[in-house]
Write an enzyme that holds these catalytic residues in place. Structure first.
Site, PDB file in Angstrom:
ATOM      1  N   ARG A 142      43.195  33.493  35.809  1.00  0.00           N
ATOM      2  CA  ARG A 142      42.247  34.137  35.799  1.00  0.00           C
ATOM      3  C   ARG A 142      42.077  35.407  34.823  1.00  0.00           C
ATOM      4  O   ARG A 142      40.986  35.487  34.012  1.00  0.00           O
ATOM      5  CB  ARG A 142      42.266  35.043  37.391  1.00  0.00           C
ATOM      6  CG  ARG A 142      41.142  35.899  37.411  1.00  0.00           C
ATOM      7  CD  ARG A 142      41.326  36.682  38.697  1.00  0.00           C
ATOM      8  NE  ARG A 142      41.894  38.062  38.229  1.00  0.00           N
ATOM      9  CZ  ARG A 142      42.248  39.012  39.188  1.00  0.00           C
ATOM     10  NH1 ARG A 142      41.779  38.978  40.292  1.00  0.00           N
ATOM     11  NH2 ARG A 142      43.252  39.969  38.721  1.00  0.00           N
ATOM     12  N   GLY A 143      43.063  36.081  34.594  1.00  0.00           N
ATOM     13  CA  GLY A 143      43.242  36.925  33.580  1.00  0.00           C
ATOM     14  C   GLY A 143      42.626  38.485  34.187  1.00  0.00           C
ATOM     15  O   GLY A 143      42.265  38.459  35.475  1.00  0.00           O
ATOM     16  N   GLU A 199      57.234  32.155  25.847  1.00  0.00           N
ATOM     17  CA  GLU A 199      55.700  32.643  25.641  1.00  0.00           C
ATOM     18  C   GLU A 199      55.669  33.528  24.619  1.00  0.00           C
ATOM     19  O   GLU A 199      56.570  34.591  24.380  1.00  0.00           O
ATOM     20  CB  GLU A 199      55.370  33.294  27.064  1.00  0.00           C
ATOM     21  CG  GLU A 199      54.139  33.842  27.010  1.00  0.00           C
ATOM     22  CD  GLU A 199      53.642  34.335  28.329  1.00  0.00           C
ATOM     23  OE1 GLU A 199      53.754  33.542  29.365  1.00  0.00           O
ATOM     24  OE2 GLU A 199      53.118  35.231  28.425  1.00  0.00           O
ATOM     25  N   GLN A 228      55.538  34.991  37.723  1.00  0.00           N
ATOM     26  CA  GLN A 228      55.674  36.392  37.161  1.00  0.00           C
ATOM     27  C   GLN A 228      57.248  36.785  36.882  1.00  0.00           C
ATOM     28  O   GLN A 228      57.980  35.941  37.744  1.00  0.00           O
ATOM     29  CB  GLN A 228      54.898  37.413  38.017  1.00  0.00           C
ATOM     30  CG  GLN A 228      55.018  38.873  37.687  1.00  0.00           C
ATOM     31  CD  GLN A 228      54.272  39.051  36.192  1.00  0.00           C
ATOM     32  OE1 GLN A 228      55.002  38.796  35.188  1.00  0.00           O
ATOM     33  NE2 GLN A 228      52.899  39.271  36.311  1.00  0.00           N
ATOM     34  N   HIS A 283      47.302  29.660  26.446  1.00  0.00           N
ATOM     35  CA  HIS A 283      47.059  30.091  27.827  1.00  0.00           C
ATOM     36  C   HIS A 283      45.238  30.074  27.567  1.00  0.00           C
ATOM     37  O   HIS A 283      44.719  30.206  26.507  1.00  0.00           O
ATOM     38  CB  HIS A 283      47.593  31.432  28.024  1.00  0.00           C
ATOM     39  CG  HIS A 283      48.962  31.442  28.280  1.00  0.00           C
ATOM     40  ND1 HIS A 283      49.417  32.457  28.857  1.00  0.00           N
ATOM     41  CD2 HIS A 283      49.765  30.709  27.900  1.00  0.00           C
ATOM     42  CE1 HIS A 283      50.636  32.577  29.032  1.00  0.00           C
ATOM     43  NE2 HIS A 283      50.888  31.386  28.191  1.00  0.00           N
ATOM     44  N   HIS A 299      51.155  38.852  44.123  1.00  0.00           N
ATOM     45  CA  HIS A 299      50.041  39.543  43.169  1.00  0.00           C
ATOM     46  C   HIS A 299      49.830  40.855  43.696  1.00  0.00           C
ATOM     47  O   HIS A 299      49.316  41.031  44.798  1.00  0.00           O
ATOM     48  CB  HIS A 299      48.994  38.498  43.058  1.00  0.00           C
ATOM     49  CG  HIS A 299      48.026  38.953  41.924  1.00  0.00           C
ATOM     50  ND1 HIS A 299      46.951  39.837  42.113  1.00  0.00           N
ATOM     51  CD2 HIS A 299      48.027  38.644  40.570  1.00  0.00           C
ATOM     52  CE1 HIS A 299      46.205  39.911  41.201  1.00  0.00           C
ATOM     53  NE2 HIS A 299      46.962  39.469  40.128  1.00  0.00           N
ATOM     54  N   TYR A 350      46.429  34.640  26.271  1.00  0.00           N
ATOM     55  CA  TYR A 350      44.845  34.756  25.761  1.00  0.00           C
ATOM     56  C   TYR A 350      44.340  36.074  26.337  1.00  0.00           C
ATOM     57  O   TYR A 350      44.719  36.424  27.396  1.00  0.00           O
ATOM     58  CB  TYR A 350      44.283  33.636  26.601  1.00  0.00           C
ATOM     59  CG  TYR A 350      42.944  33.267  26.379  1.00  0.00           C
ATOM     60  CD1 TYR A 350      42.170  32.619  25.342  1.00  0.00           C
ATOM     61  CD2 TYR A 350      42.033  33.776  27.249  1.00  0.00           C
ATOM     62  CE1 TYR A 350      41.122  32.440  24.976  1.00  0.00           C
ATOM     63  CE2 TYR A 350      40.622  33.629  27.084  1.00  0.00           C
ATOM     64  CZ  TYR A 350      40.139  32.984  25.951  1.00  0.00           C
ATOM     65  OH  TYR A 350      38.735  32.767  25.658  1.00  0.00           O
TER      66      TYR A 350
HETATM   67  P1  FAD Z   1      44.306  34.173  40.554  1.00  0.00           P
HETATM   68  O1  FAD Z   1      45.073  32.923  41.085  1.00  0.00           O
HETATM   69  O2  FAD Z   1      42.795  33.979  40.549  1.00  0.00           O
HETATM   70  O3  FAD Z   1      44.810  35.284  41.625  1.00  0.00           O
HETATM   71  C1  FAD Z   1      44.508  36.359  41.270  1.00  0.00           C
HETATM   72  C2  FAD Z   1      44.142  37.355  42.702  1.00  0.00           C
HETATM   73  O4  FAD Z   1      43.217  36.779  43.429  1.00  0.00           O
HETATM   74  C3  FAD Z   1      45.477  37.065  43.518  1.00  0.00           C
HETATM   75  O5  FAD Z   1      45.528  38.363  44.502  1.00  0.00           O
HETATM   76  C4  FAD Z   1      45.114  35.817  44.797  1.00  0.00           C
HETATM   77  O6  FAD Z   1      45.645  36.150  45.830  1.00  0.00           O
HETATM   78  C5  FAD Z   1      43.482  36.019  44.755  1.00  0.00           C
HETATM   79  N1  FAD Z   1      42.921  34.867  44.879  1.00  0.00           N
HETATM   80  C6  FAD Z   1      43.134  33.740  44.120  1.00  0.00           C
HETATM   81  N2  FAD Z   1      42.352  32.599  44.860  1.00  0.00           N
HETATM   82  C7  FAD Z   1      41.260  33.347  45.495  1.00  0.00           C
HETATM   83  C8  FAD Z   1      40.293  32.937  46.260  1.00  0.00           C
HETATM   84  N3  FAD Z   1      39.711  31.716  46.188  1.00  0.00           N
HETATM   85  N4  FAD Z   1      39.637  33.854  47.076  1.00  0.00           N
HETATM   86  C9  FAD Z   1      40.034  35.092  47.284  1.00  0.00           C
HETATM   87  N5  FAD Z   1      41.021  35.664  46.367  1.00  0.00           N
HETATM   88  C10 FAD Z   1      41.713  34.741  45.619  1.00  0.00           C
HETATM   89  N6  FAD Z   1      46.768  37.358  31.766  1.00  0.00           N
HETATM   90  C11 FAD Z   1      46.014  37.281  30.764  1.00  0.00           C
HETATM   91  O7  FAD Z   1      44.916  37.914  30.655  1.00  0.00           O
HETATM   92  N7  FAD Z   1      46.302  36.369  29.656  1.00  0.00           N
HETATM   93  C12 FAD Z   1      47.310  35.758  29.665  1.00  0.00           C
HETATM   94  O8  FAD Z   1      47.757  34.829  28.651  1.00  0.00           O
HETATM   95  C13 FAD Z   1      48.318  35.711  30.738  1.00  0.00           C
HETATM   96  N8  FAD Z   1      49.372  34.925  30.896  1.00  0.00           N
HETATM   97  C14 FAD Z   1      50.183  34.864  32.096  1.00  0.00           C
HETATM   98  C15 FAD Z   1      51.095  34.022  32.256  1.00  0.00           C
HETATM   99  C16 FAD Z   1      51.838  33.775  33.342  1.00  0.00           C
HETATM  100  C17 FAD Z   1      52.810  32.989  33.559  1.00  0.00           C
HETATM  101  C18 FAD Z   1      51.385  34.915  34.534  1.00  0.00           C
HETATM  102  C19 FAD Z   1      52.377  35.019  35.852  1.00  0.00           C
HETATM  103  C20 FAD Z   1      50.481  35.693  34.349  1.00  0.00           C
HETATM  104  C21 FAD Z   1      49.837  35.877  33.117  1.00  0.00           C
HETATM  105  N9  FAD Z   1      48.581  36.668  33.114  1.00  0.00           N
HETATM  106  C22 FAD Z   1      47.780  36.651  31.726  1.00  0.00           C
HETATM  107  C23 FAD Z   1      48.495  37.781  33.990  1.00  0.00           C
HETATM  108  C24 FAD Z   1      47.471  37.267  35.027  1.00  0.00           C
HETATM  109  O9  FAD Z   1      46.126  36.914  34.373  1.00  0.00           O
HETATM  110  C25 FAD Z   1      47.423  38.291  36.076  1.00  0.00           C
HETATM  111  O10 FAD Z   1      48.302  38.332  36.707  1.00  0.00           O
HETATM  112  C26 FAD Z   1      45.928  38.228  36.801  1.00  0.00           C
HETATM  113  O11 FAD Z   1      45.973  39.524  37.597  1.00  0.00           O
HETATM  114  C27 FAD Z   1      46.023  37.057  37.840  1.00  0.00           C
HETATM  115  O12 FAD Z   1      45.869  35.724  37.379  1.00  0.00           O
HETATM  116  P2  FAD Z   1      46.030  34.458  38.078  1.00  0.00           P
HETATM  117  O13 FAD Z   1      45.715  33.365  37.311  1.00  0.00           O
HETATM  118  O14 FAD Z   1      47.512  34.453  39.019  1.00  0.00           O
HETATM  119  O15 FAD Z   1      44.774  34.641  39.193  1.00  0.00           O
END
Ligand code: FAD
Length: 271
Positions: A91-92, A2, A160, A61, A133, A34
Protein backbone atom coordinates in the site's frame (compact mmCIF):
# COMPACT_ATOMS: atom_id res chain seq x y z
CA UNK A 1 17.90 -8.57 0.76
CA UNK A 2 16.38 -5.13 0.40
CA UNK A 3 17.99 -1.88 -0.77
CA UNK A 4 16.69 1.65 -1.17
CA UNK A 5 17.32 3.99 -4.13
CA UNK A 6 20.18 6.32 -3.16
CA UNK A 7 19.71 10.06 -3.67
CA UNK A 8 23.32 11.20 -4.12
CA UNK A 9 26.36 10.20 -6.14
CA UNK A 10 28.05 9.09 -2.94
CA UNK A 11 24.98 7.03 -2.09
CA UNK A 12 25.11 5.32 -5.49
CA UNK A 13 28.76 4.32 -4.93
CA UNK A 14 27.90 3.00 -1.46
CA UNK A 15 25.00 1.00 -2.93
CA UNK A 16 27.19 -0.52 -5.66
CA UNK A 17 29.96 -1.46 -3.21
CA UNK A 18 27.45 -3.08 -0.88
CA UNK A 19 25.62 -4.91 -3.69
CA UNK A 20 28.93 -6.24 -4.99
CA UNK A 21 29.95 -7.58 -1.57
CA UNK A 22 26.51 -9.00 -0.82
CA UNK A 23 26.24 -10.66 -4.23
CA UNK A 24 28.84 -13.17 -2.98
CA UNK A 25 26.31 -14.55 -0.46
CA UNK A 26 24.36 -16.32 -3.25
CA UNK A 27 20.96 -14.77 -2.54
CA UNK A 28 17.74 -15.75 -4.32
CA UNK A 29 16.77 -12.16 -4.96
CA UNK A 30 17.39 -8.58 -3.97
CA UNK A 31 14.65 -5.96 -3.93
CA UNK A 32 14.49 -2.18 -3.98
CA UNK A 33 11.97 0.02 -2.22
CA UNK A 34 9.54 2.40 -3.91
CA UNK A 35 8.99 5.85 -2.39
CA UNK A 36 5.58 7.00 -1.19
CA UNK A 37 3.24 7.99 -4.03
CA UNK A 38 5.85 7.04 -6.65
CA UNK A 39 8.36 9.62 -5.39
CA UNK A 40 11.31 7.32 -6.26
CA UNK A 41 9.82 5.75 -9.40
CA UNK A 42 12.87 6.43 -11.58
CA UNK A 43 15.37 5.65 -8.83
CA UNK A 44 13.61 2.38 -8.05
CA UNK A 45 13.72 1.34 -11.71
CA UNK A 46 17.39 2.32 -12.06
CA UNK A 47 18.41 0.34 -8.96
CA UNK A 48 16.22 -2.64 -9.91
CA UNK A 49 18.12 -2.79 -13.22
CA UNK A 50 21.43 -2.66 -11.34
CA UNK A 51 20.29 -5.43 -8.99
CA UNK A 52 19.80 -7.75 -11.95
CA UNK A 53 23.51 -7.48 -12.69
CA UNK A 54 24.51 -8.40 -9.11
CA UNK A 55 21.89 -10.96 -8.04
CA UNK A 56 19.93 -13.88 -9.54
CA UNK A 57 16.86 -11.67 -9.56
CA UNK A 58 16.21 -7.93 -9.15
CA UNK A 59 12.83 -7.17 -7.63
CA UNK A 60 11.19 -3.73 -7.62
CA UNK A 61 8.70 -2.80 -4.90
CA UNK A 62 5.54 -1.05 -6.01
CA UNK A 63 3.09 0.80 -3.79
CA UNK A 64 -0.37 2.06 -4.66
CA UNK A 65 -1.60 4.57 -2.09
CA UNK A 66 -2.15 7.95 -3.77
CA UNK A 67 -1.69 6.51 -7.29
CA UNK A 68 -3.92 6.27 -10.34
CA UNK A 69 -4.63 2.93 -12.05
CA UNK A 70 -3.35 4.28 -15.37
CA UNK A 71 0.07 5.27 -14.04
CA UNK A 72 0.56 1.97 -12.19
CA UNK A 73 -0.57 0.04 -15.27
CA UNK A 74 2.13 1.84 -17.33
CA UNK A 75 4.76 1.11 -14.69
CA UNK A 76 3.77 -2.57 -14.53
CA UNK A 77 3.96 -2.77 -18.34
CA UNK A 78 7.46 -1.33 -18.18
CA UNK A 79 8.54 -3.78 -15.44
CA UNK A 80 7.16 -6.62 -17.55
CA UNK A 81 8.88 -5.44 -20.74
CA UNK A 82 12.20 -5.22 -18.87
CA UNK A 83 11.90 -8.82 -17.71
CA UNK A 84 11.11 -8.29 -14.02
CA UNK A 85 9.11 -11.29 -12.93
CA UNK A 86 8.70 -10.71 -9.21
CA UNK A 87 7.38 -7.67 -7.34
CA UNK A 88 6.90 -6.65 -3.71
CA UNK A 89 3.38 -5.18 -3.63
CA UNK A 90 2.49 -2.63 -0.97
CA UNK A 91 0.00 0.00 0.00
CA UNK A 92 2.77 2.41 1.01
CA UNK A 93 2.57 5.33 3.38
CA UNK A 94 1.95 8.89 2.34
CA UNK A 95 3.50 11.84 4.15
CA UNK A 96 0.87 14.17 5.59
CA UNK A 97 -0.34 16.82 3.16
CA UNK A 98 0.29 14.56 0.16
CA UNK A 99 -3.35 14.57 -0.95
CA UNK A 100 -6.01 11.90 -1.36
CA UNK A 101 -5.67 8.16 -1.54
CA UNK A 102 -5.91 7.89 -5.35
CA UNK A 103 -7.65 4.86 -6.83
CA UNK A 104 -6.31 2.22 -4.48
CA UNK A 105 -6.99 1.93 -0.78
CA UNK A 106 -5.02 -1.11 0.28
CA UNK A 107 -2.33 -3.45 -1.00
CA UNK A 108 -4.99 -6.10 -1.64
CA UNK A 109 -6.50 -3.79 -4.32
CA UNK A 110 -3.17 -3.64 -6.14
CA UNK A 111 -2.70 -7.43 -5.90
CA UNK A 112 -6.17 -7.87 -7.48
CA UNK A 113 -5.41 -5.24 -10.14
CA UNK A 114 -2.14 -6.94 -11.13
CA UNK A 115 -3.77 -10.38 -11.30
CA UNK A 116 -6.63 -8.97 -13.39
CA UNK A 117 -4.44 -7.03 -15.83
CA UNK A 118 -1.31 -9.18 -15.96
CA UNK A 119 -2.48 -12.67 -14.95
CA UNK A 120 0.42 -14.69 -13.55
CA UNK A 121 3.20 -12.72 -15.25
CA UNK A 122 4.61 -11.63 -11.89
CA UNK A 123 5.33 -13.49 -8.69
CA UNK A 124 3.92 -11.26 -5.96
CA UNK A 125 5.26 -10.77 -2.44
CA UNK A 126 3.24 -8.81 0.12
CA UNK A 127 3.98 -7.40 3.58
CA UNK A 128 3.11 -9.14 6.85
CA UNK A 129 3.17 -7.77 10.40
CA UNK A 130 3.89 -10.29 13.18
CA UNK A 131 3.43 -7.50 15.76
CA UNK A 132 0.37 -5.94 14.02
CA UNK A 133 0.37 -3.11 11.52
CA UNK A 134 0.40 0.14 13.57
CA UNK A 135 -2.81 1.47 11.96
CA UNK A 136 -4.83 -1.75 12.23
CA UNK A 137 -7.84 -1.45 14.49
CA UNK A 138 -7.24 -4.95 15.90
CA UNK A 139 -4.68 -7.72 15.56
CA UNK A 140 -7.28 -10.26 14.38
CA UNK A 141 -8.55 -7.84 11.73
CA UNK A 142 -5.00 -7.23 10.54
CA UNK A 143 -4.42 -10.99 10.29
CA UNK A 144 -7.63 -11.32 8.29
CA UNK A 145 -6.52 -8.52 5.95
CA UNK A 146 -3.22 -10.33 5.42
CA UNK A 147 -5.10 -13.53 4.55
CA UNK A 148 -7.16 -11.53 2.00
CA UNK A 149 -3.94 -10.42 0.28
CA UNK A 150 -2.83 -14.04 -0.05
CA UNK A 151 -6.25 -15.15 -1.27
CA UNK A 152 -6.20 -12.32 -3.83
CA UNK A 153 -3.12 -13.90 -5.43
CA UNK A 154 0.06 -13.18 -3.45
CA UNK A 155 2.71 -15.89 -3.77
CA UNK A 156 4.47 -15.14 -0.52
CA UNK A 157 5.15 -12.53 2.12
CA UNK A 158 7.99 -10.71 3.81
CA UNK A 159 7.48 -9.54 7.36
CA UNK A 160 8.14 -6.27 9.09
CA UNK A 161 11.23 -6.72 11.26
CA UNK A 162 10.93 -7.97 14.82
CA UNK A 163 13.30 -9.09 17.58
CA UNK A 164 10.92 -11.50 19.28
CA UNK A 165 10.79 -14.77 17.36
CA UNK A 166 7.60 -15.88 19.12
CA UNK A 167 5.64 -13.09 17.44
CA UNK A 168 6.63 -14.53 14.05
CA UNK A 169 5.83 -18.15 15.02
CA UNK A 170 2.46 -17.09 16.42
CA UNK A 171 1.62 -15.07 13.28
CA UNK A 172 2.56 -17.98 10.99
CA UNK A 173 0.35 -20.32 13.05
CA UNK A 174 -2.56 -17.90 13.00
CA UNK A 175 -2.50 -17.55 9.21
CA UNK A 176 -1.87 -21.28 8.65
CA UNK A 177 -4.99 -21.95 10.69
CA UNK A 178 -6.80 -19.70 8.21
CA UNK A 179 -5.55 -21.73 5.24
CA UNK A 180 -2.41 -19.82 4.19
CA UNK A 181 0.29 -22.14 2.83
CA UNK A 182 2.50 -19.56 1.06
CA UNK A 183 5.98 -18.85 2.47
CA UNK A 184 6.22 -16.03 5.00
CA UNK A 185 9.83 -14.90 5.13
CA UNK A 186 10.96 -13.04 8.25
CA UNK A 187 12.32 -9.52 7.68
CA UNK A 188 15.57 -8.98 9.56
CA UNK A 189 16.86 -5.55 10.57
CA UNK A 190 20.52 -5.48 11.68
CA UNK A 191 21.18 -3.25 14.71
CA UNK A 192 23.92 -0.71 14.16
CA UNK A 193 22.54 2.62 15.36
CA UNK A 194 20.26 2.73 18.40
CA UNK A 195 18.73 6.20 17.87
CA UNK A 196 17.87 5.51 14.24
CA UNK A 197 16.44 2.09 15.09
CA UNK A 198 14.32 3.51 17.94
CA UNK A 199 12.90 6.19 15.61
CA UNK A 200 12.11 3.65 12.88
CA UNK A 201 10.58 1.19 15.30
CA UNK A 202 8.28 3.85 16.76
CA UNK A 203 6.91 4.73 13.34
CA UNK A 204 6.50 1.21 11.96
CA UNK A 205 5.25 -0.39 15.17
CA UNK A 206 8.13 -2.87 15.60
CA UNK A 207 8.97 -3.54 19.23
CA UNK A 208 12.50 -3.40 20.54
CA UNK A 209 12.36 -5.66 23.61
CA UNK A 210 13.15 -3.87 26.88
CA UNK A 211 16.32 -5.87 27.57
CA UNK A 212 17.75 -4.93 24.16
CA UNK A 213 16.76 -1.27 24.54
CA UNK A 214 18.30 -1.01 28.02
CA UNK A 215 21.53 -2.65 26.93
CA UNK A 216 21.82 -0.41 23.86
CA UNK A 217 21.16 2.68 26.00
CA UNK A 218 23.95 1.65 28.36
CA UNK A 219 26.41 1.46 25.48
CA UNK A 220 25.84 5.20 24.87
CA UNK A 221 28.02 6.41 22.01
CA UNK A 222 30.23 3.32 21.97
CA UNK A 223 29.48 2.30 18.37
CA UNK A 224 31.71 -0.75 18.44
CA UNK A 225 29.90 -2.22 21.48
CA UNK A 226 26.50 -1.51 19.89
CA UNK A 227 27.66 -3.14 16.66
CA UNK A 228 29.02 -6.30 18.31
CA UNK A 229 25.95 -6.68 20.53
CA UNK A 230 23.69 -6.15 17.50
CA UNK A 231 25.50 -8.80 15.46
CA UNK A 232 25.28 -11.28 18.35
CA UNK A 233 21.58 -10.94 19.06
CA UNK A 234 20.44 -10.64 15.45
CA UNK A 235 22.48 -13.69 14.38
CA UNK A 236 20.95 -15.66 17.29
CA UNK A 237 17.48 -14.58 16.16
CA UNK A 238 18.26 -15.67 12.57
CA UNK A 239 19.55 -19.06 13.76
CA UNK A 240 16.44 -19.60 15.88
CA UNK A 241 14.21 -18.77 12.89
CA UNK A 242 16.14 -21.06 10.52
CA UNK A 243 16.22 -23.91 13.05
CA UNK A 244 12.45 -23.61 13.45
CA UNK A 245 11.83 -23.97 9.72
CA UNK A 246 11.46 -20.38 8.52
CA UNK A 247 11.50 -20.49 4.68
CA UNK A 248 14.38 -18.01 4.40
CA UNK A 249 15.48 -14.62 5.68
CA UNK A 250 15.01 -11.18 4.12
CA UNK A 251 17.52 -8.58 5.29
CA UNK A 252 16.80 -4.87 5.38
CA UNK A 253 20.27 -3.84 4.24
CA UNK A 254 19.95 -0.04 4.54
CA UNK A 255 22.47 -0.25 1.66
CA UNK A 256 25.17 -1.49 4.06
CA UNK A 257 26.92 -4.80 3.48
CA UNK A 258 29.11 -5.41 6.54
CA UNK A 259 26.45 -6.01 9.21
CA UNK A 260 24.75 -8.63 7.01
CA UNK A 261 28.03 -10.31 6.12
CA UNK A 262 28.92 -10.49 9.84
CA UNK A 263 25.48 -11.84 10.79
CA UNK A 264 25.43 -14.45 8.01
CA UNK A 265 28.96 -15.61 8.93
CA UNK A 266 27.61 -16.57 12.37
CA UNK A 267 24.62 -18.60 11.23
CA UNK A 268 24.32 -22.11 9.88
CA UNK A 269 21.89 -21.65 6.98
CA UNK A 270 21.66 -25.37 6.20
CA UNK A 271 19.82 -26.39 9.38
P1 FAD B 1 -2.06 -3.03 3.59
O1 FAD B 1 -1.94 -4.49 3.41
O2 FAD B 1 -3.01 -2.30 2.74
O3 FAD B 1 -2.39 -2.78 5.13
C1 FAD B 1 -2.36 -1.47 5.67
C2 FAD B 1 -3.39 -1.33 6.77
O4 FAD B 1 -4.71 -1.41 6.23
C3 FAD B 1 -3.32 -2.44 7.84
O5 FAD B 1 -3.62 -1.87 9.08
C4 FAD B 1 -4.40 -3.43 7.42
O6 FAD B 1 -4.93 -4.18 8.51
C5 FAD B 1 -5.43 -2.50 6.81
N1 FAD B 1 -6.19 -3.13 5.70
C6 FAD B 1 -5.70 -3.95 4.74
N2 FAD B 1 -6.66 -4.32 3.90
C7 FAD B 1 -7.81 -3.72 4.31
C8 FAD B 1 -9.14 -3.71 3.86
N3 FAD B 1 -9.51 -4.43 2.78
N4 FAD B 1 -10.04 -2.96 4.53
C9 FAD B 1 -9.68 -2.23 5.62
N5 FAD B 1 -8.42 -2.21 6.11
C10 FAD B 1 -7.50 -2.93 5.47
N6 FAD B 1 6.57 1.30 2.03
C11 FAD B 1 6.86 2.04 0.93
O7 FAD B 1 6.35 3.18 0.80
N7 FAD B 1 7.71 1.56 -0.04
C12 FAD B 1 8.28 0.33 0.04
O8 FAD B 1 9.03 -0.08 -0.85
C13 FAD B 1 7.98 -0.47 1.18
N8 FAD B 1 8.49 -1.73 1.31
C14 FAD B 1 8.10 -2.51 2.37
C15 FAD B 1 8.55 -3.85 2.42
C16 FAD B 1 8.16 -4.67 3.47
C17 FAD B 1 8.63 -6.10 3.49
C18 FAD B 1 7.32 -4.16 4.50
C19 FAD B 1 6.92 -5.05 5.65
C20 FAD B 1 6.88 -2.85 4.45
C21 FAD B 1 7.25 -2.02 3.39
N9 FAD B 1 6.78 -0.71 3.28
C22 FAD B 1 7.10 0.06 2.17
C23 FAD B 1 5.94 -0.12 4.32
C24 FAD B 1 4.44 -0.29 4.01
O9 FAD B 1 4.10 0.42 2.85
C25 FAD B 1 3.67 0.24 5.21
O10 FAD B 1 3.84 -0.59 6.32
C26 FAD B 1 2.20 0.55 4.97
O11 FAD B 1 1.72 1.28 6.10
C27 FAD B 1 1.32 -0.67 4.82
O12 FAD B 1 1.55 -1.31 3.65
P2 FAD B 1 0.85 -2.75 3.36
O13 FAD B 1 1.22 -3.11 2.00
O14 FAD B 1 1.13 -3.68 4.45
O15 FAD B 1 -0.68 -2.28 3.43
Amino acid sequence: MEFFPPRTGEGVSRFKNSAKKLSKLGLNFASVTYGAGGSTKDGTLAIARELKSFFKEGVPHISCYGSKKKSLFELLKLYDSEGFSRLVVLRGDLPSGFGGSGEFKNAVDLVRFIRKEFGNKFKLEVAAYPEKHPQASSFLEDIQHFVEKVNAGADGAITQYFYNADSYFQFVNEVKNRGVTKPIVPGIMPITNFKQLARFSDSCGAEIPRWIKEMLKDFGDDREKIYQFGIEIVSKLCQQLINSGSPGLHFYSMNQAQPIIDIVSKIDLKK
